[in-house]
Design a protein around this motif. Sequence first.
Motif, PDB file in Angstrom:
ATOM      1  N   SER A 175       0.719  -1.134   0.021  1.00 19.71           N
ATOM      2  CA  SER A 175      -0.090   0.159  -0.044  1.00 19.71           C
ATOM      3  C   SER A 175       0.988   1.171  -0.180  1.00 19.71           C
ATOM      4  N   ARG A 176       1.944   1.078   0.957  1.00 18.25           N
ATOM      5  CA  ARG A 176       2.964   2.235   0.781  1.00 18.25           C
ATOM      6  C   ARG A 176       3.593   2.446  -0.597  1.00 18.25           C
ATOM      7  N   LEU A 177       3.998   1.469  -0.943  1.00 23.43           N
ATOM      8  CA  LEU A 177       4.447   1.538  -2.339  1.00 23.43           C
ATOM      9  C   LEU A 177       3.782   2.057  -3.598  1.00 23.43           C
ATOM     10  N   THR A 178       2.491   1.824  -3.464  1.00 23.84           N
ATOM     11  CA  THR A 178       1.573   1.938  -4.641  1.00 23.84           C
ATOM     12  C   THR A 178       0.734   3.047  -4.285  1.00 23.84           C
ATOM     13  N   GLY A 179       0.419   3.470  -3.129  1.00 24.93           N
ATOM     14  CA  GLY A 179      -0.688   4.506  -2.766  1.00 24.93           C
ATOM     15  C   GLY A 179      -1.856   3.960  -2.795  1.00 24.93           C
ATOM     16  N   LEU A 180      -2.225   2.613  -2.947  1.00 25.50           N
ATOM     17  CA  LEU A 180      -3.550   2.084  -2.909  1.00 25.50           C
ATOM     18  C   LEU A 180      -3.978   1.719  -1.812  1.00 25.50           C
ATOM     19  N   SER A 181      -5.360   1.578  -1.538  1.00 24.93           N
ATOM     20  CA  SER A 181      -5.515   1.265  -0.090  1.00 24.93           C
ATOM     21  C   SER A 181      -5.463  -0.483   0.043  1.00 24.93           C
ATOM     22  N   VAL A 182      -5.105  -0.796   1.117  1.00 21.09           N
ATOM     23  CA  VAL A 182      -5.261  -2.145   1.739  1.00 21.09           C
ATOM     24  C   VAL A 182      -6.091  -3.084   1.012  1.00 21.09           C
ATOM     25  N   GLU A 183      -7.397  -2.532   1.118  1.00 23.96           N
ATOM     26  CA  GLU A 183      -8.475  -3.121   0.639  1.00 23.96           C
ATOM     27  C   GLU A 183      -8.401  -3.413  -0.802  1.00 23.96           C
ATOM     28  N   ILE A 184      -8.073  -2.296  -1.401  1.00 23.10           N
ATOM     29  CA  ILE A 184      -7.992  -2.660  -2.879  1.00 23.10           C
ATOM     30  C   ILE A 184      -6.774  -3.672  -3.168  1.00 23.10           C
ATOM     31  N   ILE A 185      -5.689  -3.637  -2.518  1.00 20.03           N
ATOM     32  CA  ILE A 185      -4.782  -4.409  -2.587  1.00 20.03           C
ATOM     33  C   ILE A 185      -4.923  -5.970  -2.459  1.00 20.03           C
ATOM     34  N   LYS A 186      -5.965  -6.122  -1.284  1.00 18.33           N
ATOM     35  CA  LYS A 186      -6.380  -7.591  -1.105  1.00 18.33           C
ATOM     36  C   LYS A 186      -7.131  -8.041  -2.287  1.00 18.33           C
ATOM     37  N   ASN A 187      -8.297  -6.924  -2.663  1.00 18.04           N
ATOM     38  CA  ASN A 187      -9.210  -7.510  -3.593  1.00 18.04           C
ATOM     39  C   ASN A 187      -8.813  -7.706  -5.188  1.00 18.04           C
ATOM     40  N   ARG A 188      -7.743  -6.792  -5.242  1.00 23.58           N
ATOM     41  CA  ARG A 188      -7.169  -7.221  -6.843  1.00 23.58           C
ATOM     42  C   ARG A 188      -5.658  -7.550  -6.648  1.00 23.58           C
ATOM     43  N   ARG A 189      -5.541  -8.289  -5.875  1.00 26.50           N
ATOM     44  CA  ARG A 189      -4.060  -8.781  -5.714  1.00 26.50           C
ATOM     45  C   ARG A 189      -3.070  -9.492  -6.733  1.00 26.50           C
ATOM     46  N   PHE A 190      -3.977  -9.910  -7.668  1.00 35.21           N
ATOM     47  CA  PHE A 190      -3.248 -10.412  -8.851  1.00 35.21           C
ATOM     48  C   PHE A 190      -2.690  -9.247  -9.744  1.00 35.21           C
ATOM     49  N   ASP A 191      -3.758  -8.532  -9.894  1.00 36.51           N
ATOM     50  CA  ASP A 191      -3.560  -7.190 -10.929  1.00 36.51           C
ATOM     51  C   ASP A 191      -2.291  -6.439 -10.393  1.00 36.51           C
ATOM     52  N   VAL A 192      -2.525  -6.069  -8.805  1.00 36.12           N
ATOM     53  CA  VAL A 192      -1.608  -4.918  -8.384  1.00 36.12           C
ATOM     54  C   VAL A 192      -0.265  -5.521  -8.370  1.00 36.12           C
ATOM     55  N   ALA A 193      -0.053  -6.862  -7.849  1.00 38.58           N
ATOM     56  CA  ALA A 193       1.260  -7.348  -8.085  1.00 38.58           C
ATOM     57  C   ALA A 193       1.918  -7.446  -9.697  1.00 38.58           C
ATOM     58  N   ALA A 194       1.015  -7.758 -10.403  1.00 34.91           N
ATOM     59  CA  ALA A 194       1.336  -8.103 -11.820  1.00 34.91           C
ATOM     60  C   ALA A 194       1.906  -6.556 -12.374  1.00 34.91           C
TER      61      ALA A 194
END
Length: 510
Positions: free
Chosen positions: A388-407
């Motif tokens: 979340s710190r690296l991307t500025g995205l919320s924890v919730e978004i990262i958890k729900n879109r973990r594949f897209d965010v990581a990729a």
Amino acid sequence: MKILTSSAMKIAESIAVEKGSSYMELMEQAGKGTADRILGLADVSGRQVAVLCGKGNNGGDGLVAARYLAEAGAEITVIFVMGRELSALARANLYELEKRRVHFLEPDAPLTRRLEAIRKSDVLIDAVFGTGFSGELPAACKELAEAANNSRAIKVALDVPSGIDCDTGLADKDTLRADYTYTFAALKPAHVLKASLPLCGKIELIDIGIPAADIAAIPDGITLLSAETAAGCIPKRQEDSNKGDYGKLLNVGGCVHMTGAVILSTLSAMRCGVGLVKVAAPQPVLSAVASHILECIYSPLPVSESGSISIDGVEQLRTEMGWATAGLIGCGLSVCDDTRLLVEEVISSFGRPLVIDADGLNCVAENPAMLRKALAPVIITPHIKEMSRLTGLSVEIIKNRRFDVAAQFAEKYGVTVVLKDSNTVIATPKRELFINGNGNSGLAKGGSGDVLAGVIASFLAQGASPLAAAVAGVFLHAEAGDMAAQTFTPYAMLPSDVIESIPFVLKQLL
Ligand SMILES: NC(=O)C1=CN([C@@H]2O[C@H](COP(=O)(O)OP(=O)(O)OC[C@H]3O[C@@H](n4cnc5c(N)ncnc54)[C@H](OP(=O)(O)O)[C@@H]3O)[C@@H](O)[C@H]2O)[C@@H](O)CC1
Ligand SMILES: Nc1ncnc2c1ncn2[C@@H]1O[C@H](COP(=O)(O)OP(=O)(O)O)[C@@H](O)[C@H]1O
Ligand SMILES: [K+]
């Protein structure tokens, strides 16, 4: 094994149709496969089978299964949960079913009759929502959910229990809890994600005629880590060898307030086969390291006023970087002006593969573009909050879109991402995706991530590719966590117990 999201599943479906199957045939196979499995569980002749039927193709699968079960002598009641305006495929199968002796409870049937049908059922088929579901369960489904969940029937969910988003694992609190989930062609993320897994009961894969090779070839597929894959990624050892053949790891970290992290990562690295580890840390930290580890070597760095590595140590660090075959930076490092500068310096001048963990990532967070300056491959190992710190995205978004965010992060910055959570995801710059299914809540303790960073860095130092090091490291770490939990329970196990379990897991894997 490949896991497909709902959109990847649609691609698999269309490839199958292009190759000569049809949507109708796929649904037929799904429904027939379901009926066959149910017949393997119970003799349904003269028994009550209730089908909770939705409007989409999940409902269609339920109607096909009902037809086969009716032929086997079951007393079928179809309950239309979301109305009777069904998808075209479901409608065609309803037409077939209407020719049989089957009870239909229309959408306007009194609630008491629908609840009664659920209560008296011996087998309950949940065909309300499948891969097309997201969000919250509608009221019409919720009013039946409690009766379904309290029913004594064998509860069979088609594809996913209704109420679960198959891509994110997010589950409505009224999700229909299954004893069995029969899923079609490939597992979906919800069958692996720990948030939804307990709601699925026993998960079984039903072949609907899409060849495994076609599923494996879907570019958006996610590979589930296995012991076999992990074992294949662990660097080999030769009898005719010396410590120089197994790499030299430079572990940069520690501050006077956090001495344990660098100890844990050094120990775990050494347990995974690296030839030499040199710990580059402030002098007071090295005293603590020395009292715990006999086998590593040291590079005492000057201490800043805040107790971290001082920027005055930069020249010494440059020399040490010339010695190493791989690096790890960040465990217990702390975040301050000096460490920020040092992290940027290491990224931009170290010509060897590097793992960046913990505070190393927090130092990068203000300017992730510095990752592009790396001269050699980089693996980052953020937990969700660090991502979340690296991307500025919320924890919730990262958890729900973990594949897209990581990729997307991996692709954008050209790094291998190990996105840590109860299910860790690995993404490469080429958009390859992996997910880990093992591990347990006993790993949710300070220090577990340091152990993982050491394991991955150890494999990297021994010459594994970034992807191989990440795959072997993530699987081995979680497996060692599972072994530690068996001995000590998830409550009592410590990250040091995970390190103690590494030798036994390696013995099993190799
Ligand atoms: N892929 C394959 O190869 C094969 C797939 N097969 C089967 O198809 C299934 C997928 O079918 P599907 O796409 O029709 O979606 P499904 O899950 O039935 O539901 C769609 C309906 O739900 C609705 N809806 C969604 N969320 C909602 C909410 N919160 N609250 C209320 N409504 C909501 C949504 O409404 P909409 O969003 O469109 O307005 C739509 O009406 C798959 O799981 C498998 O069982 C098999 O036949 C074998 C081959
Ligand atoms: N509930 C869980 N199930 C499985 N693995 C977990 C769970 N919670 C945490 N982990 C794993 O434990 C590690 C925790 O890392 P991290 O949060 O960075 O710890 P720390 O920074 O304190 O060392 C990660 O590898 C993560 O995947
Ligand atoms: K379902």
